[in-house]
Design an enzyme around this catalytic site. Sequence first.
Site, PDB file in Angstrom:
ATOM      1  N   ASP A 261      67.134 -19.269  52.725  1.00 10.45           N
ATOM      2  CA  ASP A 261      66.814 -21.061  52.471  1.00 10.45           C
ATOM      3  C   ASP A 261      67.631 -22.153  53.524  1.00 10.45           C
ATOM      4  OD1 ASP A 261      64.900 -21.035  51.198  1.00 10.45           O
ATOM      5  OD2 ASP A 261      65.834 -21.634  48.963  1.00 10.45           O
ATOM      6  N   HIS A 276      68.060 -18.061  61.360  1.00 10.05           N
ATOM      7  CA  HIS A 276      68.634 -16.525  61.392  1.00 10.05           C
ATOM      8  C   HIS A 276      67.682 -15.963  61.714  1.00 10.05           C
ATOM      9  CE1 HIS A 276      70.674 -18.096  56.833  1.00 10.05           C
ATOM     10  NE2 HIS A 276      69.491 -17.557  56.477  1.00 10.05           N
ATOM     11  N   GLY A 304      59.715 -21.199  58.648  1.00 13.08           N
ATOM     12  CA  GLY A 304      61.263 -21.582  59.370  1.00 13.08           C
ATOM     13  C   GLY A 304      62.325 -21.207  59.208  1.00 13.08           C
ATOM     14  N   LYS A 305      62.372 -19.926  58.324  1.00 16.37           N
ATOM     15  CA  LYS A 305      64.007 -19.522  58.010  1.00 16.37           C
ATOM     16  C   LYS A 305      64.357 -18.327  58.816  1.00 16.37           C
ATOM     17  CE  LYS A 305      62.721 -20.362  52.902  1.00 16.37           C
ATOM     18  NZ  LYS A 305      62.597 -19.810  51.955  1.00 16.37           N
ATOM     19  N   VAL A 306      63.658 -17.006  59.114  1.00 16.45           N
ATOM     20  CA  VAL A 306      64.157 -16.468  60.198  1.00 16.45           C
ATOM     21  C   VAL A 306      63.069 -16.399  61.525  1.00 16.45           C
ATOM     22  CG1 VAL A 306      63.870 -13.552  60.405  1.00 16.45           C
ATOM     23  CG2 VAL A 306      64.947 -14.629  57.822  1.00 16.45           C
TER      24      VAL A 306
END
Lengths: 349, 349, 349, 349
Positions: A261, A276, A304-306
């Site tokens: 997050d 990330h 949209g995190k990894v």
Amino acid sequence: MPQTNKKSKKKLEYLNSQQIVKHIDIKKYDVRKLVDAMGDMAFQAKNLNRASNIYVKMLKDKSCKIYLTLAGSLFSAGLKNIVVDMIKNNMVDGIISTGAIMIDQDFFEALGFKHFKGTPRVDDNILRDLMIDRIYDTFIDEEDLRVCDMTVAEIANSLEPQPYSSREFIREMGKWLVKNKKGKNSVIRTAYEKGIPIFVPAFSDCSAGFGLIHHQFNIKGNKVTIDSAKDFLELTKTKLNSKQTGIFMIGGGVPKNFTQDVVVACDVLGVEKDMHKYAIQITVADERDGGLSGSTLKEASSWGKVETTFEQMVYSEATIAFPLIAGYGYHSGAWKNRKETRWNDILDK
Amino acid sequence: MPQTNKKSKKKLEYLNSQQIVKHIDIKKYDVRKLVDAMGDMAFQAKNLNRASNIYVKMLKDKSCKIYLTLAGSLFSAGLKNIVVDMIKNNMVDGIISTGAIMIDQDFFEALGFKHFKGTPRVDDNILRDLMIDRIYDTFIDEEDLRVCDMTVAEIANSLEPQPYSSREFIREMGKWLVKNKKGKNSVIRTAYEKGIPIFVPAFSDCSAGFGLIHHQFNIKGNKVTIDSAKDFLELTKTKLNSKQTGIFMIGGGVPKNFTQDVVVACDVLGVEKDMHKYAIQITVADERDGGLSGSTLKEASSWGKVETTFEQMVYSEATIAFPLIAGYGYHSGAWKNRKETRWNDILDK
Amino acid sequence: MPQTNKKSKKKLEYLNSQQIVKHIDIKKYDVRKLVDAMGDMAFQAKNLNRASNIYVKMLKDKSCKIYLTLAGSLFSAGLKNIVVDMIKNNMVDGIISTGAIMIDQDFFEALGFKHFKGTPRVDDNILRDLMIDRIYDTFIDEEDLRVCDMTVAEIANSLEPQPYSSREFIREMGKWLVKNKKGKNSVIRTAYEKGIPIFVPAFSDCSAGFGLIHHQFNIKGNKVTIDSAKDFLELTKTKLNSKQTGIFMIGGGVPKNFTQDVVVACDVLGVEKDMHKYAIQITVADERDGGLSGSTLKEASSWGKVETTFEQMVYSEATIAFPLIAGYGYHSGAWKNRKETRWNDILDK
Amino acid sequence: MPQTNKKSKKKLEYLNSQQIVKHIDIKKYDVRKLVDAMGDMAFQAKNLNRASNIYVKMLKDKSCKIYLTLAGSLFSAGLKNIVVDMIKNNMVDGIISTGAIMIDQDFFEALGFKHFKGTPRVDDNILRDLMIDRIYDTFIDEEDLRVCDMTVAEIANSLEPQPYSSREFIREMGKWLVKNKKGKNSVIRTAYEKGIPIFVPAFSDCSAGFGLIHHQFNIKGNKVTIDSAKDFLELTKTKLNSKQTGIFMIGGGVPKNFTQDVVVACDVLGVEKDMHKYAIQITVADERDGGLSGSTLKEASSWGKVETTFEQMVYSEATIAFPLIAGYGYHSGAWKNRKETRWNDILDK
């Protein structure tokens, strides 16, 4: 001062000093060739190889900071020293964990207590009568655990009554260990010494919770509180402070979600940061129930995190796969060019 | 005031108003005979029957208070109304949940936003570009979710700056929904109206976390903080206040552990209380990795948390088993003799 | 004479000669210390250690014959050479397998064909159009597989038309390989040379089935038939011939059940034999659906098939655990005192 | 003539006549509205709904023949009557099964024996001493099972000594039941009466195997043999005989693979047939180990076996999902326009 309780004879049949769980030492086993060979196989051997190589990539990428997330009963199962070695050798920059691993298992052992090899095929009512707690095939002494709870209470009692992030509280636990000359090989103390932050986003959900409610229930006037929002803000600051980031996830749960997050959290604070860049996860969880623990890293990409370029899930129970992947990273030597990040120094300002 | 963002044409292909997730209404389907027949079968049908009967036993036991624990992406999958019906009909006295279920899903829908039926076989990079988040086979609009985040920030900004338990904060969210005439059929509002406490032990690990760090990052001076220790203390007080207790667990995770722990917490506060007398869990987690989510309720008994007489695990994905077990409880009518417990009234004193 | 088909350019993008699955060579990696260390851990690492030690016990027990059962897509994933090494070094006395492993994978590679590393994230309709078959993350050329089918038909056409056990037919396949100077490192040929029987109880359920129906459909007059009862009788004779027996099971399915059953089969033939004294299984199957593959070895004990003293299940995907357990057995050297059993010589009388 | 053995008092504690497994009757529970509602949910509820609708589609498609594949210990768990009802109401045209389901469970009950509700938490050594066999949480009398074995031997002894397909042998078992006025509600007898073929591709891997080796071991001269190649040829002929086909799979294993393979088998025999147009599977198996049971139906499509338009896997234990899906099909009434296919009449020519 905590000390191991004298155990009854009956209890000693279950908590046998010949049956202490010992932590595996990845430094001793050069698994590189084995893991390299797995790269030409298929299924999870191939995935394990790919995850190992992504971990090495993270270690080599000078602009990359590395988060380690821990969930599942990992340290009771002999995986503690891997994390200690990762800390000592700058193979990780920040840790996000469940409370049980950090307090009931790491701090517990730092106090001198042990986990014992047991069996799942046992009458749990007998265990309860003896005050023995079972974690699948391991046993611990509930009386020892109560000492752990009360040590947390004691630390809370000694602190300035104000809100703390879990990181700040755990830092104080590290300080306490140094002062009391305990837990030399514990994760909490080693991380404290290396300036590595440990976040436990559900901090009351463990032995610390027992200590803290004992504190809050019994102390008059202002109390120590644990501000879980501050945890998230601090973790976000570490991301803001990093050019690139990678995540090494053991299990899923809150630590996985919380750490993923932070990318979005930066955006919420008005700073656009890269996703990330690297992400690997060891898990047996299944994606078909829609739960977070087994959700694919590709799914995390939709949020949209990894990034999807260097992500790999490995479907394996952690006691088998973690020594191989972390061992591969260790023996690669790629960490030798990494330096201490000491995020604690920044966060404590 | 939050409102659905205008969606692009491309986005509407994924977030199709014909494909909205609808919540199942257990009141409409009298599953009693079906579930009764399962009692003479084997494997999980038999377990589901036994769990259903234990739930009815909880409802009939006048000295028993009932906790519902929620983990997994349950409300995005159409299970929200079951919980609303359980609340309205006094079939539950306290709720312990992950943050995603309560904030990202329940409060989110209370604001007028929707979950959309989708598919796991999709290019997540395309979704990300469109700001669409995927949860296995469902889609939501990330822009809507940001509105949810910011509404939490707005609520935080409006509160007295001091430590709050997650329960207190969620109670304020319920109050906000009433005041703003929103979320009539949300769990947060219905629970607020019925005085039912909702605990989210890892409160920052969800949309609320984004709102709260926005608040803490931007507000000068004293801030709202979330005291996770207070959560545990308050939950423990509900146990202290109860003669007997039962737990209905959907999934595992922090909510399962946190709620089982209150028995020991009472002991730590110096009051001996009975273990949870009844315990049922729906889960697909496996016990063989030693993790908490799949750990047996017998194992919990060794810890002194759960009695072994009336416990049953059901190995099933929740969207199939929860409607059957909760529906069995509803159509049994056993809740008709139960009264509001209104733990919030006690905790707010 | 079979030969690799010329592949189209488009096809070669998927079946890339740089991406051939290579079989792991356990002789190269001395995993003993690693696996020994796992014995002081918990969960599946401990189970893997115990299974490894039971395998060594089997190898050391001079009165014990060893069955290896194979299910799952093992050889396409790089596990073939482990079995070849076990055969060559007298680490196994009889093999019970699914048809796919022995025919579609082992005999297929003996003909010179290959498995290719691929990915599960691919459009299967495109693969089908190219006549490429997918096994999770591996690809093979369906046209090559048809050559394999037809080679079986050719062998059937060349045999005396009468009932054969699968073992007898596979022995003929071994003979064919020798005669045609093919498959030097195949399991079928190596087992043939070492007199080790290979049973495939569902022999038509694989490439062999295609060859056999081609034979039966096209040949006039008497035909080759596959007598599955004879398979069971022959396997039972190997048990009758053994003082003690142990089973090393990779996966479950028909091979697991079939091999456990021989104890009871002896009894049905009027000869009381000991249960399997040793039994280890690597599997990811779950016991909670009541299926055979995940059923515990303790359950098998209720049936009078397996003794409970030396049994161990390991919950792991086979590509990770099999190299470790078999490697431990190999490097123990315990097989050095074992001799060829050559059950084929007895069964062929 | 077989008859229930007199059971000892101790044995009767486990095999309690009050604890007989009873088969669920889908005709009694109109689950249509419940399953319809699941269609607007997510995860497995949605998948279950889609599978149910695909089954109705198969039933409505006049050009479509339907195969039912059975694996797992289904009939011991109370699912037998579902299959009986499907047969009686022309909801299935051909059955492919494991041996245990058809012989150890269906034929066993046809002889008057029962399955008993039990528990997995029991000392299996005690069970073995009492000759009680455990299947997860059910118990059966091993002495009854021996009667079942010997009845198969008796039937084999009475037949012309020649090769039989499993289908032919099972047809003889149906004939035997009619003649001996037994098993009125068994699958084997009902299928026999309706001309529905039952294939058991690993026919020796069950109680039938014991009977058959007893026959082959004790009979002088020519023997009954079971030709597994003939099984495959006959099954292929049913496909050749059909315009379109659909598969309803419960579990995976040999029955799943065998039935999918017939499409390719037609091609091998020189006749191009459409892939299976419809395919649904209930399973808890995971795809990540590369095994066949959990392999996706999309993967099967790469092999040219299953079309991707109407395929759906449901991740659920069968005792919960099969009554819902089959019940949906039954109450849809879509079978009312279907006629008997009587493939046996064609195959017996």
